[in-house]
Design a protein around this motif. Sequence first.
Motif, PDB file in Angstrom:
ATOM      1  N   UNK A 295       0.840  -1.197   0.000  1.00 20.61           N
ATOM      2  CA  UNK A 295       0.000   0.000   0.000  1.00 20.61           C
ATOM      3  C   UNK A 295       0.877   1.250   0.000  1.00 20.61           C
ATOM      4  N   UNK A 296       0.579   2.181  -0.872  1.00 18.10           N
ATOM      5  CA  UNK A 296       1.340   3.433  -0.896  1.00 18.10           C
ATOM      6  C   UNK A 296       0.895   4.311   0.265  1.00 18.10           C
ATOM      7  N   UNK A 297       1.776   5.193   0.691  1.00 20.81           N
ATOM      8  CA  UNK A 297       1.445   6.091   1.806  1.00 20.81           C
ATOM      9  C   UNK A 297       0.357   7.077   1.404  1.00 20.81           C
ATOM     10  N   UNK A 309      -1.775  13.979   1.861  1.00 19.74           N
ATOM     11  CA  UNK A 309      -0.692  13.164   2.419  1.00 19.74           C
ATOM     12  C   UNK A 309       0.147  13.912   3.442  1.00 19.74           C
ATOM     13  N   UNK A 310       0.303  15.243   3.252  1.00 18.22           N
ATOM     14  CA  UNK A 310       1.107  16.022   4.202  1.00 18.22           C
ATOM     15  C   UNK A 310       0.476  16.033   5.593  1.00 18.22           C
ATOM     16  N   UNK A 311      -0.860  16.090   5.625  1.00 16.32           N
ATOM     17  CA  UNK A 311      -1.555  16.060   6.920  1.00 16.32           C
ATOM     18  C   UNK A 311      -1.363  14.706   7.594  1.00 16.32           C
ATOM     19  N   UNK A 312      -1.430  13.632   6.806  1.00 12.75           N
ATOM     20  CA  UNK A 312      -1.181  12.299   7.342  1.00 12.75           C
ATOM     21  C   UNK A 312       0.245  12.184   7.880  1.00 12.75           C
ATOM     22  N   UNK A 313       1.223  12.723   7.147  1.00 15.57           N
ATOM     23  CA  UNK A 313       2.633  12.649   7.568  1.00 15.57           C
ATOM     24  C   UNK A 313       2.840  13.333   8.908  1.00 15.57           C
ATOM     25  N   UNK A 314       2.257  14.523   9.060  1.00 11.24           N
ATOM     26  CA  UNK A 314       2.393  15.245  10.340  1.00 11.24           C
ATOM     27  C   UNK A 314       1.738  14.465  11.467  1.00 11.24           C
ATOM     28  N   UNK A 315       0.533  13.946  11.220  1.00 12.27           N
ATOM     29  CA  UNK A 315      -0.168  13.183  12.260  1.00 12.27           C
ATOM     30  C   UNK A 315       0.634  11.947  12.643  1.00 12.27           C
ATOM     31  N   UNK A 316       1.165  11.233  11.660  1.00 12.60           N
ATOM     32  CA  UNK A 316       1.891   9.996  11.935  1.00 12.60           C
ATOM     33  C   UNK A 316       3.137  10.283  12.780  1.00 12.60           C
ATOM     34  N   UNK A 317       3.868  11.336  12.433  1.00 16.72           N
ATOM     35  CA  UNK A 317       5.082  11.659  13.193  1.00 16.72           C
ATOM     36  C   UNK A 317       4.750  12.032  14.627  1.00 16.72           C
ATOM     37  N   UNK A 318       3.669  12.801  14.796  1.00 16.58           N
ATOM     38  CA  UNK A 318       3.248  13.177  16.153  1.00 16.58           C
ATOM     39  C   UNK A 318       2.830  11.947  16.957  1.00 16.58           C
ATOM     40  N   UNK A 323       8.695   9.099  10.960  1.00 17.28           N
ATOM     41  CA  UNK A 323       7.899   9.189   9.740  1.00 17.28           C
ATOM     42  C   UNK A 323       7.337   7.817   9.394  1.00 17.28           C
ATOM     43  N   UNK A 324       6.279   7.815   8.593  1.00 20.19           N
ATOM     44  CA  UNK A 324       5.662   6.547   8.191  1.00 20.19           C
ATOM     45  C   UNK A 324       6.640   5.702   7.381  1.00 20.19           C
ATOM     46  N   UNK A 325       7.431   6.349   6.529  1.00 17.86           N
ATOM     47  CA  UNK A 325       8.399   5.621   5.711  1.00 17.86           C
ATOM     48  C   UNK A 325       9.449   4.948   6.577  1.00 17.86           C
ATOM     49  N   UNK A 326       9.959   5.676   7.586  1.00 25.75           N
ATOM     50  CA  UNK A 326      10.979   5.115   8.478  1.00 25.75           C
ATOM     51  C   UNK A 326      10.378   3.997   9.331  1.00 25.75           C
ATOM     52  N   UNK A 327       9.130   4.200   9.775  1.00 22.29           N
ATOM     53  CA  UNK A 327       8.474   3.191  10.611  1.00 22.29           C
ATOM     54  C   UNK A 327       8.294   1.891   9.814  1.00 22.29           C
ATOM     55  N   UNK A 329      10.104   0.873   7.245  1.00 19.51           N
ATOM     56  CA  UNK A 329      11.419   0.267   7.019  1.00 19.51           C
ATOM     57  C   UNK A 329      11.889  -0.474   8.262  1.00 19.51           C
ATOM     58  N   UNK A 330      11.623   0.113   9.427  1.00 16.51           N
ATOM     59  CA  UNK A 330      12.016  -0.518  10.692  1.00 16.51           C
ATOM     60  C   UNK A 330      11.259  -1.819  10.911  1.00 16.51           C
ATOM     61  N   UNK A 331       9.962  -1.810  10.618  1.00 15.82           N
ATOM     62  CA  UNK A 331       9.159  -3.025  10.766  1.00 15.82           C
ATOM     63  C   UNK A 331       9.632  -4.112   9.806  1.00 15.82           C
ATOM     64  N   UNK A 332       9.972  -3.723   8.592  1.00 13.27           N
ATOM     65  CA  UNK A 332      10.433  -4.688   7.607  1.00 13.27           C
ATOM     66  C   UNK A 332      11.745  -5.325   8.057  1.00 13.27           C
ATOM     67  N   UNK A 333      12.633  -4.530   8.667  1.00 13.42           N
ATOM     68  CA  UNK A 333      13.918  -5.043   9.135  1.00 13.42           C
ATOM     69  C   UNK A 333      13.750  -6.014  10.296  1.00 13.42           C
ATOM     70  N   UNK A 334      12.707  -5.795  11.103  1.00  8.42           N
ATOM     71  CA  UNK A 334      12.435  -6.639  12.267  1.00  8.42           C
ATOM     72  C   UNK A 334      11.712  -7.933  11.931  1.00  8.42           C
ATOM     73  N   UNK A 335      11.127  -7.987  10.724  1.00 12.57           N
ATOM     74  CA  UNK A 335      10.345  -9.161  10.334  1.00 12.57           C
ATOM     75  C   UNK A 335      11.260 -10.372  10.211  1.00 12.57           C
ATOM     76  N   UNK A 336      10.830 -11.557  10.663  1.00  9.93           N
ATOM     77  CA  UNK A 336      11.647 -12.761  10.560  1.00  9.93           C
ATOM     78  C   UNK A 336      11.883 -13.155   9.103  1.00  9.93           C
TER      79      UNK A 336
END
Length: 339
Positions: A295-297, A309-318, A323-327, A329-336
């Motif tokens: 799913x695209x952001x 999308x800018x409103x979503x980005x601000x809400x997600x960071x808060x 950021x949603x992109x970093x989050x 990537x982090x989840x993907x790295x943690x996946x088995x």
Amino acid sequence: MKPLVRNAALSSYVELSQSLGADPRALMKRVGLDPVGLAVQDRWISGVAVTELLELSASASRCEDFGLLLAERRRFSNLGPISLVLREEPDVRSALALLVRHERMYNELLRSRLTEVNGIATVKLGLELGEVREARQAVELAMGTFVGFLRVFLGARWQPVSVCFTHGAPSEPAAHRRYFGPVVEFDREFNGIVLYATELDTPNKMADPLLRGYARQYFESLAVTADATELDRVRELIEVLLPTGRCSIEQVAGSLGVDRRTVHRHLTTSGETFSSLVNATRTQLAEQLVANPRRSLTEISGLLGFSAPSAFSRWFRDRFGTSAREWRACRAAEAPVPN
């Protein structure tokens, strides 16, 4: 809160309306219902709004038997989870008694009662709207649905001893006679279905005795939580309305058949606000959606009801501190890693 019904009460409504030349979306908008939400059958909507919609639809299509035509399109599964248990009941009496006893699991408007006297069984039906309004179509939908339910067990050609309505006869009762048989009566003292009590002893050919225990166990787990709280209902509606971009307390109140002050009062009693529920729902959905790399952001932004999308980005960071992109990537790295 006013009584609610499952979206399944309007199953096939759009198709029937269109086939009769009416505009279902315009009619639904007039009573505050959203056609988009009909896809989720287990969501709850205002029973009064549904009753009004059926009357408007009958008028717009010039079809006096609109509710009955809708009943003809009903399927056994439209009853929801309780249908799984009904299939495993040993006979018609047991299945019908269960349907009557747990009517609030699928329709909070409905009031039904089964009686047996001198070899005659009567299923009396009524609607508890909480206000005086025309409900002819809703009554005929309920009566037609109950007769259809009985025919699942007694055979497609089964006919009751009589079918009684408190309202007057339509100008052309052919559809009623075709569906109910020549025994339909109008201007009676009750709405109900009369049949021979011995027919209730008919064995259920669908039943599997080995499955009945599992079905009952499953049903009891649902019945415990069947009476959803007002808070649960508001949460469900928020989830449905977010992708439409019209998730407001006014829209939720309209779907529940109350005013916004009533919703505020129930939320305050639960220690919540509308904004807190929207945020909590968005947070839960965001965790599921952002974790999905397909799913695209931008798409997720729309699904969560953000105007850009800018409103979503601000809400997600808060909300998540990153950021949603970093989050993602982090989840993907943690996946088995699969073997």
